[in-house]
Structure formats: structure tokens, C-alpha cells
Design a protein around this motif. Structure first.
Motif, PDB file in Angstrom:
ATOM      1  N   GLN A  54       0.823  -1.207   0.000  1.00  0.00           N
ATOM      2  CA  GLN A  54       0.000   0.000   0.000  1.00  0.00           C
ATOM      3  C   GLN A  54       0.859   1.260   0.000  1.00  0.00           C
ATOM      4  O   GLN A  54       0.534   2.249  -0.663  1.00  0.00           O
ATOM      5  CB  GLN A  54      -0.928   0.001   1.218  1.00  0.00           C
ATOM      6  CG  GLN A  54      -1.984   1.105   1.181  1.00  0.00           C
ATOM      7  CD  GLN A  54      -2.925   0.969   0.007  1.00  0.00           C
ATOM      8  OE1 GLN A  54      -3.538  -0.080  -0.187  1.00  0.00           O
ATOM      9  NE2 GLN A  54      -3.037   2.026  -0.807  1.00  0.00           N
ATOM     10  N   VAL A  55       1.970   1.240   0.737  1.00  0.00           N
ATOM     11  CA  VAL A  55       2.885   2.385   0.737  1.00  0.00           C
ATOM     12  C   VAL A  55       3.404   2.646  -0.674  1.00  0.00           C
ATOM     13  O   VAL A  55       3.457   3.794  -1.139  1.00  0.00           O
ATOM     14  CB  VAL A  55       4.058   2.153   1.718  1.00  0.00           C
ATOM     15  CG1 VAL A  55       5.189   3.141   1.462  1.00  0.00           C
ATOM     16  CG2 VAL A  55       3.574   2.275   3.159  1.00  0.00           C
ATOM     17  N   LYS A  56       3.785   1.585  -1.383  1.00  0.00           N
ATOM     18  CA  LYS A  56       4.262   1.758  -2.760  1.00  0.00           C
ATOM     19  C   LYS A  56       3.161   2.323  -3.652  1.00  0.00           C
ATOM     20  O   LYS A  56       3.412   3.211  -4.475  1.00  0.00           O
ATOM     21  CB  LYS A  56       4.765   0.419  -3.311  1.00  0.00           C
ATOM     22  CG  LYS A  56       6.111  -0.017  -2.755  1.00  0.00           C
ATOM     23  CD  LYS A  56       6.511  -1.385  -3.298  1.00  0.00           C
ATOM     24  CE  LYS A  56       7.846  -1.862  -2.726  1.00  0.00           C
ATOM     25  NZ  LYS A  56       8.999  -1.190  -3.335  1.00  0.00           N
ATOM     26  N   ALA A  57       1.946   1.820  -3.513  1.00  0.00           N
ATOM     27  CA  ALA A  57       0.833   2.329  -4.318  1.00  0.00           C
ATOM     28  C   ALA A  57       0.586   3.808  -4.025  1.00  0.00           C
ATOM     29  O   ALA A  57       0.409   4.620  -4.944  1.00  0.00           O
ATOM     30  CB  ALA A  57      -0.429   1.516  -4.043  1.00  0.00           C
ATOM     31  N   ASP A  58       0.588   4.185  -2.750  1.00  0.00           N
ATOM     32  CA  ASP A  58       0.307   5.567  -2.370  1.00  0.00           C
ATOM     33  C   ASP A  58       1.419   6.514  -2.808  1.00  0.00           C
ATOM     34  O   ASP A  58       1.158   7.611  -3.298  1.00  0.00           O
ATOM     35  CB  ASP A  58       0.100   5.659  -0.859  1.00  0.00           C
ATOM     36  CG  ASP A  58      -1.160   4.948  -0.389  1.00  0.00           C
ATOM     37  OD1 ASP A  58      -2.094   4.805  -1.210  1.00  0.00           O
ATOM     38  OD2 ASP A  58      -1.208   4.534   0.781  1.00  0.00           O
ATOM     39  N   LEU A  59       2.669   6.092  -2.607  1.00  0.00           N
ATOM     40  CA  LEU A  59       3.768   6.994  -2.929  1.00  0.00           C
ATOM     41  C   LEU A  59       3.992   7.104  -4.439  1.00  0.00           C
ATOM     42  O   LEU A  59       4.313   8.181  -4.953  1.00  0.00           O
ATOM     43  CB  LEU A  59       5.050   6.505  -2.252  1.00  0.00           C
ATOM     44  CG  LEU A  59       5.707   7.529  -1.332  1.00  0.00           C
ATOM     45  CD1 LEU A  59       6.670   6.895  -0.366  1.00  0.00           C
ATOM     46  CD2 LEU A  59       6.389   8.625  -2.121  1.00  0.00           C
ATOM     47  N   CYS A  60       3.812   6.000  -5.167  1.00  0.00           N
ATOM     48  CA  CYS A  60       4.023   6.021  -6.618  1.00  0.00           C
ATOM     49  C   CYS A  60       2.776   6.466  -7.379  1.00  0.00           C
ATOM     50  O   CYS A  60       2.868   6.800  -8.572  1.00  0.00           O
ATOM     51  CB  CYS A  60       4.461   4.644  -7.104  1.00  0.00           C
ATOM     52  SG  CYS A  60       6.092   4.152  -6.507  1.00  0.00           S
TER      53      CYS A  60
END
Length: 514
Positions: A406-412
């Protein structure tokens, strides 16, 4: 039911599996990889024979645990870590230990090569400490007695294929950088200009082509596979992208193991600063490998005195607690960096620490720092390709953690999709084997049939302003701290006054012992 033997020679482990024609792993055996011998000079080496021993041990485990399935194996495919050179003499013996993907001894020589070789050659700007040309030039200059015996250069998976079949071959994906310097530009090639004979290049095969049958006189249990075809396969990233179903135009991929690889797939070649453009046999990837990933989490757990052998439960425990309102910035360059900076002198940093920060804040900072680096690579690739990636296929050990996904989805700002297979490299190698056997007409058909999506993480619009602000601060911190990192590294390497500080630690240890 058809069975193939698929192997994934990774940076820290060796995994072998018996995979059926539905893509299901019927049996698996994993072993810790050989530890590289590293030192402060930038050396990182592994004896090639150690990988052969791992293959035998892994197959022995499979044969003991699933003897009937092992006897049913119809083909073998091995994918493996790249940017690692094995140097063979004319008799197929290793002349010295392999130089691993972490080796940086050729950094100064790479800078000289960039200055002296043809600057108009498309590959000149990309020559760095991790480039095979720089490694070969270093060997020629520093160890001429070994260079003079060199007859063939192989990657680790190619070495295992050679030991199985007796044929020295590789594929154009794994050897892309070496083939690039060997390519003629206006009648000149960089390989010859550096004094490296083209005869060291092995024969090139497509990943799905057969290297040869398994030869006789091999140790048990490989002697039970005599005559079975071995397919060339490719590097571990390429195989994992196939195993994630991401070998499609417009998709991005992120393979997260000890280190990470991220790229975007396009129909036409494109170039971006610091990224690698590689012909992936009909499609082109724009991106490449980093030096950071789950290894950063391992480092953090060790720093906090936690069990590094239980990465998943330990990081889950940290992420499940509240974090402070003021976030931390983490620059994840603990071992220098490859894509997109190609600078072995970059170093990590935690920025913004205050008295209230604790382990949970550090854990989120590490995950977000790696994701910030992902975003830099993604944005450069998308800009060069002229389109945004439709989704990021995420695989490797870190993909099991939903918070990191989820962090990758949100940041990218892109959907992150996790496939059902927890071993995309093994599935990708199996897909190569089944395609080579003719079960599918193409890799595209095979991945469509065998890859299943498990979870999809959509970016949270509510977090976009916060993560955009964090990313902007991350970029500012990079710009400010990179020169300081280089000065610290240079001070230690050149024995300048800062290096003397290490003596205080030694003296303190002696006093404490007394």
C-alpha cells in the motif's frame, strides 16, 4: 500432469521447485546462498563452485522429499542473479572467484574508461563500477595472470547450465551490457578499445531455447535427469517479470528481494538518465536494479536488536503500532546505489529524528524511503516512454507485506498488483521450460494461462498531498547529502583524518575489555 524443474539463483538464496503445467509448485527446496567475501576495498567475491554445490544440494532435497515427482521431470530452467561475472579458462575451469553484483573495485577505472573511450558510443555514459566492461578492464589491469587465462565469461545461471550440459551459452537479456559494448558504432566498439577480446563472449540463445540435454557422469541426483533438456532462461528479474504476468506493454514491475528492481515495459526502446534500456525479446524494459530493498529492513531489525531471521513477523509488529505525526526521511543508500545514480559512494541517512521517534517510525521511514526511490525510477521511465504505467506488478518477499504494497501504491500513485505465486522467479523459469517444451506457443500465452492475480492495492487519494510533500523533501535531502556522503567515503578510503576515528572505537573496546 507435466513437471519441470525450475531454479532461482538469488542474491542470498537458492530455490528449486518442481512445478506442474498449471503453474502450481508441487515441491520446493530453498537453501541460503553462499556468503560473498567482501572487504573495505569494494571487493565482493564468491567461488563459482559454491553455486554448483547448491544446485546439487537443492536437487537432493527435492529428490528425497518428492522422489516420484523428481523422476517425472521433463525439463530444467534456471534463472539467476546478474551483474555477476564468472571467469572460465579454455577447459571450463574458474580462473578466480566470481565478482558479484556488489563489487565496486573498478569504480576509479570506470571513470577513466568514460574519459578515454569513444564518448559517442551509446554505452559509454553507462560504464560504471557495476558494468562488466569495467570489471574486465580491472581484471586486465590488476590481475593480468588471470586475465591471460580467460576464455569465456558467464553469469551464474549460465555456469550451472554449462555444468549440466557442457555448453557455454547465455542469452541477450542477461548479457545486454556486454553485448552493448561489443556492438560497433561508426566502426568502433568499446570492448576492443578496452583490450578485451570478443572471443570471451559465449554463444547467445533466446531464453526459451534449449542449451542442451543433461550430460552423463553427473553426481546424484542429477544422474536421474540424464538427457532431459535444459533451457537457457535469463536473469532473475526477467524471469520474475514473466512469473508476475508483467511482460506486457504499459506494465511496470517491482521485484523486491534483498535488493529491488523496478522498470516499465514498452514496445519501443527509450532512454532516460540513469536507467537501463534492455531488449527483452520483442519488448523493452526501462529501469534496472537498485542496491536497496528488504536488505534495508534486515539492517533496521539488526540495529533494533530484533530477529533478522524472522523479517516478516518482526516488521509486521513494528508497522502495527502508531507512528508520530512528524515523519522521518530515510535515504536508503546503505551500499551505494545502482539505478538511477550508479554511485557506490552514496550513503544512507535518517533525517528529522526527534526524541519521540521510535522503532515504528523508523520502520515506516525505511519502507517509504525505498518507495521514494521506486518513484524516481518510475517517473523517469514514464517520462521517457511518454505514458504512465497502468499498474505495478509487485513480487518477491516484500510483496507478502500488505502495508509495504500500500505504501508503494500511495507513494508512486499507481495500482500495485500482487500475483498469487509467492515465487515469481520460479514460476517464470517454469514458464520458460513449458514454452520450450511446446506446451505454449509463446511466453505471452503461457503467462496468460499460468499467472493468477491475488490482490490489488489502489492509491489512496487522501494521502496524495502528504506523500507528494514527503517525496519533495526526499529529493531535497538527496541533493544536499550526496556530496557529504562522497566526502565521508573518500576520507575513509584515502586515509584522511576522518578515518582515524575508527581507532577510537578500537581503543574503547580494549578499555572496556580491561
Amino acid at each position: 500432469m507435466s513437471i519441470v524443474l525450475a531454479c532461482d539463483l538469488g542474491g542470498t538464496s537458492f530455490r528449486a521447485a518442481l512445478v506442474d503445467d498449471t503453474g502450481c509448485i508441487q515441491a520446493q527446496h530453498a537453501i541460503a546462498g553462499p556468503a560473498s567475501q567482501d572487504d573495505r576495498s569494494g571487493s565482493s567475491e564468491i567461488e563459482a563452485e559454491a553455486w554448483w554445490a547448491l544446485l546439487i544440494e537443492a536437487c537432493s532435497g527435492l529428490a528425497a522429499g518428492a522422489p516420484a515427482l523428481f523422476e517425472a521431470v521433463e525439463a530444467v530452467a534456471i534463472c539467476g542473479v546478474t551483474r555477476t561475472q564468472i571467469f572460465l579458462d579454455r577447459n571450463g575451469r574458474s580462473v578466480r572467484p566470481a565478482m558479484t553484483w556488489k563489487d565496486t573495485r573498478s569504480n576509479a577505472l570506470a571513470a577513466r574508461l568514460r574519459e578515454t573511450l569513444d564518448p559517442a558510443h551509446p554505452e559509454s555514459a553507462g560504464i560504471n563500477a557495476f558494468h562488466p566492461l569495467a570489471r574486465l578492464a580491472w581484471l586486465r589491469e590488476q590481475e593480468p595472470e588471470f586475465f591471460d587465462r580467460l576464455a569465456c565469461l558467464l553469469e551464474p545461471k549460465d555456469y550451472l547450465n554449462f555444468r549440466l550440459t557442457g555448453r557455454r551459452a547465455s542469452d541477450p537479456v542477461s548479457m545486454a551490457r556486454l553485448l552493448a559494448v561489443a556492438a560497433s558504432h561508426d566502426g568502433r566498439d568499446l570492448l576492443a578499445a578496452a583490450g578485451i577480446p570478443a572471443s570471451i563472449l559465449p554463444e547467445m540463445l533466446e531464453p526459451w531455447e534449449e542449451v542442451g540435454p543433461i550430460q552423463s557422469d553427473l553426481p546424484a541426483p542429477l544422474d536421474r535427469l540424464i538427457g532431459k533438456p535444459v533451457f537457457c532462461a535469463s536473469n532473475d528479474t526477467w524471469a520474475a517479470v514473466v512469473g508476475l504476468g508483467a511482460m506486457r506493454e504499459g506494465y511496470a514491475y517491482n521485484i523486491s528481494g534483498t535488493t529491488e528492481v523496478l522498470g516499465v515495459i514498452g514496445r519501443e526502446p527509450a532512454r532516460a538518465e540513469g536507467l537501463l534500456t534492455v531488449d527483452w525479446r520483442g519488448l523493452f524494459q526501462l529501469g534496472g536494479p537498485s542496491q536497496t530493498g528488504a536488505d534495508s529492513v534486515t539492517w533496521l531489525l539488526a540495529l533494533l536488536g530484533r530477529d533478522g531471521a524472522e523479517i516478516g513477523p518482526e516488521i509486521d509488529a513494528l508497522l502495527g503500532r502508531p507512528r508520530q505525526s512528524q515523519p522521518l526521511l530515510f535515504l536508503p543508500y546503505l551500499q551505494g546505489e545502482r539505478v538511477p545514480y550508479w554511485d557506490p559512494s552514496l550513503r544512507g541517512a535518517l533525517v528529522g529524528l526527534n526524541r519521540q521517534h521510535g522503532p515504528t517510525d523508523l520502520a515506516f521511514a525505511v519502507l517509504e524511503g525505498v518507495a521514494c526511490l521506486n518513484r524516481i525510477v518510475l517517473e523517469r521511465a514514464e517520462t521517457a516512454l511518454g505514458r504512465a504505467a497502468t499498474e505495478i506488478r509487485f513480487g518477491g518477499g516484500a510483496a507478502a507485506n500488505p502495508v509495504w504494497s500500500q505504501v508503494k501504491a500511495d507513494l508512486c500513485g499507481r495500482p500495485v498488483v500482487v500475483a498469487a505465486s509467492k515465487e515469481p522467479g520460479l514460476l517464470g523459469a517454469a514458464i520458460v521450460a513449458f514454452t520450450g517444451l511446446g506446451r505454449f506457443v509463446s511466453l505471452a500465452e503461457a503467462q496468460e494461462a499460468l499467472v493468477i492475480v491475488a490482490r490489488r492495492f489502489e492509491p489512496d487519494p487522501a494521502l496524495k498531498p502528504a506523500y507528494d510533500a514527503l517525496f519533495a523533501l526526499f529529493r531535497r535531502a538527496e541533493d544536499v547529502l550526496a556530496p557529504i556522503s562522497r566526502d565521508l567515503v573518500a576520507a575513509a578510503e584515502e586515509k584522511r583524518p576522518l578515518a582515524d576515528l575508527a581507532r577510537h572505537a578500537s581503543a574503547a573496546a580494549i578499555l572496556h575489555a580491561d
